[in-house]
Each structure stands twice: as structure tokens, then as C-alpha cells.
Design a protein around this motif. Structure first.
Motif, short mmCIF file in Angstrom:
data_model
loop_
_atom_site.label_atom_id
_atom_site.label_comp_id
_atom_site.label_asym_id
_atom_site.label_seq_id
_atom_site.Cartn_x
_atom_site.Cartn_y
_atom_site.Cartn_z
N LYS A 274 -14.40 -11.85 -13.14
CA LYS A 274 -15.84 -11.68 -12.92
C LYS A 274 -16.26 -10.22 -13.16
O LYS A 274 -17.28 -9.95 -13.79
CB LYS A 274 -16.20 -12.11 -11.50
CG LYS A 274 -17.66 -12.14 -11.20
CD LYS A 274 -17.92 -12.74 -9.82
CE LYS A 274 -19.30 -13.32 -9.78
NZ LYS A 274 -19.52 -14.21 -8.68
N LEU A 275 -15.47 -9.30 -12.66
CA LEU A 275 -15.77 -7.88 -12.85
C LEU A 275 -15.74 -7.51 -14.33
O LEU A 275 -16.64 -6.83 -14.82
CB LEU A 275 -14.78 -7.00 -12.08
CG LEU A 275 -14.90 -7.01 -10.56
CD1 LEU A 275 -13.73 -6.28 -9.94
CD2 LEU A 275 -16.20 -6.42 -10.11
N LEU A 276 -14.70 -7.94 -15.02
CA LEU A 276 -14.55 -7.58 -16.44
C LEU A 276 -15.64 -8.18 -17.32
O LEU A 276 -15.99 -7.61 -18.35
CB LEU A 276 -13.17 -8.00 -16.95
CG LEU A 276 -12.00 -7.17 -16.41
CD1 LEU A 276 -10.67 -7.80 -16.82
CD2 LEU A 276 -12.09 -5.72 -16.88
N LYS A 277 -16.19 -9.29 -16.90
CA LYS A 277 -17.26 -9.93 -17.68
C LYS A 277 -18.64 -9.33 -17.38
O LYS A 277 -19.60 -9.60 -18.10
CB LYS A 277 -17.27 -11.44 -17.44
CG LYS A 277 -16.09 -12.13 -18.10
CD LYS A 277 -16.12 -13.62 -17.90
CE LYS A 277 -14.99 -14.30 -18.67
NZ LYS A 277 -15.01 -15.75 -18.50
N SER A 278 -18.72 -8.52 -16.34
CA SER A 278 -19.99 -7.90 -15.97
C SER A 278 -20.25 -6.67 -16.84
O SER A 278 -19.33 -5.90 -17.14
CB SER A 278 -19.95 -7.47 -14.51
OG SER A 278 -21.06 -6.64 -14.21
N LYS A 279 -21.50 -6.46 -17.20
CA LYS A 279 -21.82 -5.25 -17.97
C LYS A 279 -21.80 -4.02 -17.08
O LYS A 279 -21.88 -2.90 -17.55
CB LYS A 279 -23.14 -5.40 -18.71
CG LYS A 279 -24.38 -5.36 -17.89
CD LYS A 279 -25.60 -5.47 -18.80
CE LYS A 279 -26.87 -5.20 -18.06
NZ LYS A 279 -28.03 -5.21 -18.94
N PHE A 280 -21.67 -4.21 -15.78
CA PHE A 280 -21.60 -3.10 -14.83
C PHE A 280 -20.19 -2.92 -14.27
O PHE A 280 -20.01 -2.36 -13.20
CB PHE A 280 -22.59 -3.32 -13.68
CG PHE A 280 -24.00 -3.52 -14.15
CD1 PHE A 280 -24.71 -2.49 -14.73
CD2 PHE A 280 -24.61 -4.76 -14.03
CE1 PHE A 280 -26.01 -2.67 -15.17
CE2 PHE A 280 -25.91 -4.95 -14.47
CZ PHE A 280 -26.60 -3.90 -15.05
N CYS A 281 -19.19 -3.39 -15.00
CA CYS A 281 -17.80 -3.30 -14.56
C CYS A 281 -17.37 -1.84 -14.38
O CYS A 281 -17.61 -1.01 -15.26
CB CYS A 281 -16.88 -3.97 -15.57
SG CYS A 281 -15.14 -3.95 -15.08
N PRO A 282 -16.75 -1.51 -13.24
CA PRO A 282 -16.24 -0.15 -13.04
C PRO A 282 -15.13 0.17 -14.05
O PRO A 282 -14.48 -0.74 -14.58
CB PRO A 282 -15.65 -0.19 -11.63
CG PRO A 282 -16.22 -1.39 -10.99
CD PRO A 282 -16.52 -2.36 -12.07
N LYS A 283 -14.91 1.45 -14.30
CA LYS A 283 -13.86 1.86 -15.23
C LYS A 283 -12.47 1.64 -14.65
O LYS A 283 -11.51 1.46 -15.38
CB LYS A 283 -14.03 3.32 -15.62
CG LYS A 283 -15.23 3.54 -16.49
CD LYS A 283 -15.28 4.94 -17.02
CE LYS A 283 -16.52 5.06 -17.88
NZ LYS A 283 -16.43 6.08 -18.87
N VAL A 284 -12.36 1.68 -13.32
CA VAL A 284 -11.06 1.54 -12.67
C VAL A 284 -11.11 0.40 -11.66
O VAL A 284 -12.03 0.31 -10.85
CB VAL A 284 -10.66 2.86 -11.95
CG1 VAL A 284 -9.32 2.69 -11.25
CG2 VAL A 284 -10.62 4.02 -12.93
N LEU A 285 -10.10 -0.47 -11.73
CA LEU A 285 -9.93 -1.55 -10.77
C LEU A 285 -8.62 -1.33 -10.04
O LEU A 285 -7.58 -1.15 -10.67
CB LEU A 285 -9.91 -2.91 -11.47
CG LEU A 285 -11.09 -3.26 -12.37
CD1 LEU A 285 -10.88 -4.62 -13.01
CD2 LEU A 285 -12.39 -3.21 -11.61
N PHE A 286 -8.66 -1.35 -8.72
CA PHE A 286 -7.47 -1.22 -7.91
C PHE A 286 -7.23 -2.54 -7.21
O PHE A 286 -8.11 -3.02 -6.49
CB PHE A 286 -7.64 -0.10 -6.87
CG PHE A 286 -6.49 0.02 -5.91
CD1 PHE A 286 -5.37 0.75 -6.24
CD2 PHE A 286 -6.53 -0.63 -4.68
CE1 PHE A 286 -4.30 0.85 -5.36
CE2 PHE A 286 -5.48 -0.54 -3.79
CZ PHE A 286 -4.36 0.20 -4.14
N LEU A 287 -6.05 -3.13 -7.43
CA LEU A 287 -5.73 -4.43 -6.84
C LEU A 287 -4.58 -4.32 -5.85
O LEU A 287 -3.63 -3.58 -6.09
CB LEU A 287 -5.29 -5.43 -7.91
CG LEU A 287 -6.35 -6.06 -8.76
CD1 LEU A 287 -6.77 -5.15 -9.87
CD2 LEU A 287 -5.83 -7.35 -9.33
N ASP A 288 -4.70 -5.07 -4.76
CA ASP A 288 -3.55 -5.25 -3.87
C ASP A 288 -2.46 -5.96 -4.64
O ASP A 288 -2.73 -6.57 -5.68
CB ASP A 288 -3.94 -6.14 -2.68
CG ASP A 288 -4.78 -5.45 -1.64
OD1 ASP A 288 -4.77 -4.21 -1.59
OD2 ASP A 288 -5.44 -6.16 -0.87
#
Length: 124
Positions: free
Chosen positions: A85-99
Motif C-alpha cells: 500500500k505504501l509503495l503504491k502511494s504517490k506519497f510513499c516515504p523514501k525509507v521504510l523500516f519493518l519489524d
């Protein structure tokens, strides 16, 4: 020094932990490091509000805050759906931190890897 704008997605055991002062939780760590991070929104499906600091709507949090970092602290089985969902958003942050674990299987990992490649190729 410019603070990094952050949204926290997931407010359970790792997201919130034992409370506001729990530095071992993502929320507590971000609040403790407030000189480096600007926590703009906390998103969790248990919140009733569709907007505001505590929200249940990822899209509103992304659009309204334009974060540079998203800390994804949802149940492991939901990592794939949230990241997609994040990656498909045009407002996706540059960095994703996952557990950990990031994904449930190699198939999910490869889908996300391909989505990232596609996004990089089409946003230059």
C-alpha cells in the motif's frame, strides 16, 4: 539540524510497548529521539479517527504529513499488505523500516522487490 518526518504504522506490542516512556517500543524510541525525529502520525486500525495524530487511515497520514520515514510495526502477517500500500502511494516515504520478519515468504519478498524496481524506474 532538520528533523526526519516519521509516521508509525501499528500501535501494538512493538509499536507502543509498555507505554509512552517505554524506549524499547518504536513510539517510545521516536519520542525519546525527538531532537532527530518528528513523529507526525500514528496509524492503527484500532483508532476510530480517519485523520489526526492518532488515525486509522494510512492514506490520510501519508498525504497530510508527507513523511520521509515510515516505521511499520504491524503484525508480521500484515507487513506485505502495508508495504504494498505504501509503495503504491504517490506519497510513499523514501525509507521504510519493518519489524522482523519482514515478509512471510519469498514470494511476498519478490513481489515487493519488483514493485520497488518498477517505482524507481518510473519516478526518475
Amino acid at each position: 539540524m532538520k528533523k526526519i518526518k516519521v509516521i508509525l504504522i501499528g500501535f501494538g506490542k512493538m509499536g507502543f510497548g509498555q507505554g509512552v516512556k517505554d524506549k524499547l517500543s518504536h513510539y517510545g524510541a521516536l519520542k525519546f529521539l525527538k531532537n532527530k525525529f518528528n513523529l507526525k502520525s500514528v496509524v492503527d486500525k484500532k483508532f476510530k479517527a480517519k485523520s489526526g495524530f492518532f488515525s486509522s487511515n494510512i492514506n490520510q497520514a501519508l498525504k497530510g504529513n508527507r513523511p520521509e520515514l515510515a516505521v511499520i510495526s504491524v503484525n508480521s502477517k500484515n507487513h506485505f499488505n502495508v508495504v504494498e500500500k505504501l509503495l503504491k502511494s504517490k506519497f510513499c516515504p523514501k525509507v521504510l523500516f519493518l519489524d522482523k520478519p519482514s515478509f512471510q515468504n519469498l514470494k511476498e519478498f519478490n513481489k515487493i522487490k519488483n514493485l520497488i524496481k518498477y517505482k524507481k524506474k518510473n519516478t526518475k
